[in-house]
Design an enzyme around this catalytic site. Structure first.
Site, PDB file in Angstrom:
ATOM      1  N   GLY A 252       0.738  -0.888   0.117  1.00 12.82           N
ATOM      2  CA  GLY A 252       0.077   0.501   0.153  1.00 12.82           C
ATOM      3  C   GLY A 252       1.375   1.391   0.549  1.00 12.82           C
ATOM      4  O   GLY A 252       1.732   1.413  -0.259  1.00 12.82           O
ATOM      5  N   SER A 253       0.536   2.296   0.362  1.00 12.35           N
ATOM      6  CA  SER A 253       1.394   3.311   0.526  1.00 12.35           C
ATOM      7  C   SER A 253       2.702   3.467   1.121  1.00 12.35           C
ATOM      8  O   SER A 253       2.611   5.013   1.208  1.00 12.35           O
ATOM      9  CB  SER A 253       0.304   4.737   0.711  1.00 12.35           C
ATOM     10  OG  SER A 253      -1.069   4.602  -0.014  1.00 12.35           O
TER      11      SER A 253
END
Length: 520
Positions: A252-253
């Site tokens: 993810g981020s």
């Protein structure tokens, strides 16, 4: 953060990630039956933490045996033994006590001296004992996933018991302990806060790692749910599962700071560039969108503070597949972590096949790695751009630390400033600890659904990867919660764990935090 239509574009690569990550998470951790006939004493050293606290030791125990030819009545003897050990199967015990073809049979392993005395008090003919060694973990559930366990013959099965087996045997023969980098005080705080958060969020699992980013020494390593290493055989597969170095998830981020750093290092952007991120980004028919709106004329700082998928995608495409892959490899995200455990799971890191894959990698999709690998990568932000490999072995003060230079000091300082902004004014505000200056990045990766063909918005892998103190970063912390539920973003469920943990351990690291304001 939302990923828009581009998620479906990754299905070719990510079908591989689907069942494979779960399959690998449960492999390599058998609870074996004794591997050798008879009982062989294997010298195993004590294991201690960095402050000398005992984590594992070997004590004298007894095996319950029988000489079938001397047993008076197999059924009555079995019934008598089952009053002390109800787990013994009656039919099996009678059969073994009646097997006159064998001189000696083993009925139960690892009796304590007290249990031995209770058996003696029964006065059973033909029943005896063999002395053996038993591995004991005085801290019970604390650091159980890291320590691992052995079988009844002291063969190592998991954790550092397996990963440092040769060193433990050599130290045992020399009469000295093996010292880990763990600190039981920090371990306790991290495990407790992870436990509270996992239960509150309804997560299916959790993981956390705290390390010295300058030396790579791991101070705490936690997986949830917990289990007692002294009773590993009665623990479920899910409880024994090492989720830090054994579980694979798309990051993810938390990968976006690397994308920004790559772009700055390769001079495909500058700190002064402004971006229009107000409209979805169309890549060959797939739309990339941001979960929350990003201000007009956005900067690199805004891309990280507001976790912009669009901004990270654009930067990744400027880099291209070859340069992006090279950085990911040097960051250690395409290879297993080097922790001295029984198993470090290799990532699933297919090469980007097109523009959509490159863009997806830029904001955290298309590569599944462990949280141990992620923590190792984040050491670049504590070493002026150089990566240090995490280790569970305590390092001498004058130890030579191998560092792999990846980013320049100037680029690293810039990205660190952006990471601080994530906590002061972005998605990671819940990780802030007044007086400590935490910096870091939130991550929320949707997981593949049961059909492994589409992403399920109700299943998130929510995380926070951080460094502290931001003005002179020395330490790395990563916390993740699995299946925390729809809307449970990393900034909501993982970041608060970081803040609560750091408040507790800061004094142990010689750091000060501001006292909490009095409640009214």
């Amino acid at each position: 953060v939302g990923t828009g239509g581009v998620k479906e574009a990754f299905q070719g690569n990510l079908l591989l990630l689907a069942g494979r990550a779960v399959q690998l998470a449960f492999s390599g951790d058998p609870l074996a039956e004794p591997r050798r006939a008879g009982i062989v004493s294997i010298p195993r050293a004590d294991i201690i933490d960095r402050n000398g606290v005992l984590l594992a030791t070997t004590v004298r125990a007894f095996a319950l045996t029988a000489e079938p030819r001397r047993v008076w009545n197999a059924a009555e003897t079995a019934d008598a033994l089952r009053t002390l050990f109800p787990e013994l199967d009656r039919a099996t015990t009678i059969r073994r006590l009646s097997d006159n073809s064998r001189q000696l049979v083993f009925l139960r392993r690892s009796l304590t001296p007290s249990q031995r005395e209770q058996v003696i008090a029964l006065g059973l003919g033909g029943i005896g004992f063999e002395m053996e060694d038993r591995r004991v973990y005085p801290q019970n559930t604390l650091a159980a996933h890291t320590l691992g366990f052995t079988d009844v013959d002291l063969n190592p099965l998991s954790g550092v018991e397996r990963g440092l087996d040769e060193e433990i045997r050599a130290a045992g023969a020399a009469g000295r302990p093996v010292q880990l980098s763990l600190d039981v005080r920090m371990q306790f705080a991290l495990e407790e806060e992870l436990d509270v958060a996992a239960r509150a969020s309804g997560a299916s699992g959790g993981s956390a790692i705290l390390l010295n980013g300058r030396t790579g020494e791991v101070y705490a390593l936690a997986s949830w749910p917990r289990y007692d290493a002294n009773a590993a055989g009665s623990a479920s597969d899910a409880a024994r599962r090492d989720r830090v170095a054994g579980d694979l998830h798309e990051l993810g981020s938390t990968i976006k700071p690397f994308t920004v750093a790559m772009a700055l290092q390769e001079e495909v952007t500058t700190s002064g560039e402004l971006f229009d991120l107000t409209r979805p980004f169309d890549i060959d028919g797939s739309l990339i969108e941001d979960h929350d709106p990003v201000p007009a004329n956005a900067t690199l700082r805004d891309i990280l503070a507001h976790s912009s998928n669009i901004g990270a995608s654009r930067l990744a495409l400027r880099l291209g597949s070859a340069r992006q892959r090279s950085y990911l490899e040097r960051l250690g995200l395409t290879s297993p972590a080097s922790l001295e455990l029984g198993r470090n799971q290799a990532p699933i890191a297919p090469h980007a096949r097109g523009r959509r894959d490159v863009a997806g990698l830029g904001f955290g999709y298309g590569l599944a790695a462990t949280q141990a690998s992620l923590a190792g990568a984040y050491t670049v932000f504590t070493n002026n751009g150089a990566r240090v490999a995490p280790t569970l072995v305590a390092q001498a003060p004058d130890a030579e630390i191998e560092r792999t230079v990846i980013f320049s000091p100037d680029v690293t300082r810039q990205v660190n400033a952006y990471l601080r902004a994530v906590v002061t004014s972005g998605t990671g505000r819940a990780a802030d600890v007044p007086g400590l200056a935490v910096a870091g990045k939130t991550g929320t990766a949707e997981k593949l659904g049961p059909d492994t063909a589409t992403y399920d918005e109700s299943r998130n892998f929510s995380s926070f990867a951080g460094i502290f103190p931001a003005n002179d970063p020395r330490f790395v912390i990563v916390v993740a919660l699995d299946d925390a539920g729809e809307g449970a973003a990393g900034g909501q469920v993982a970041a608060p764990v970081v803040a609560r943990t750091l408040r507790r351990i800061a004094p142990m690291l010689g750091l000060r935090v501001e006292p909490r304001p009095p409640t009214r």
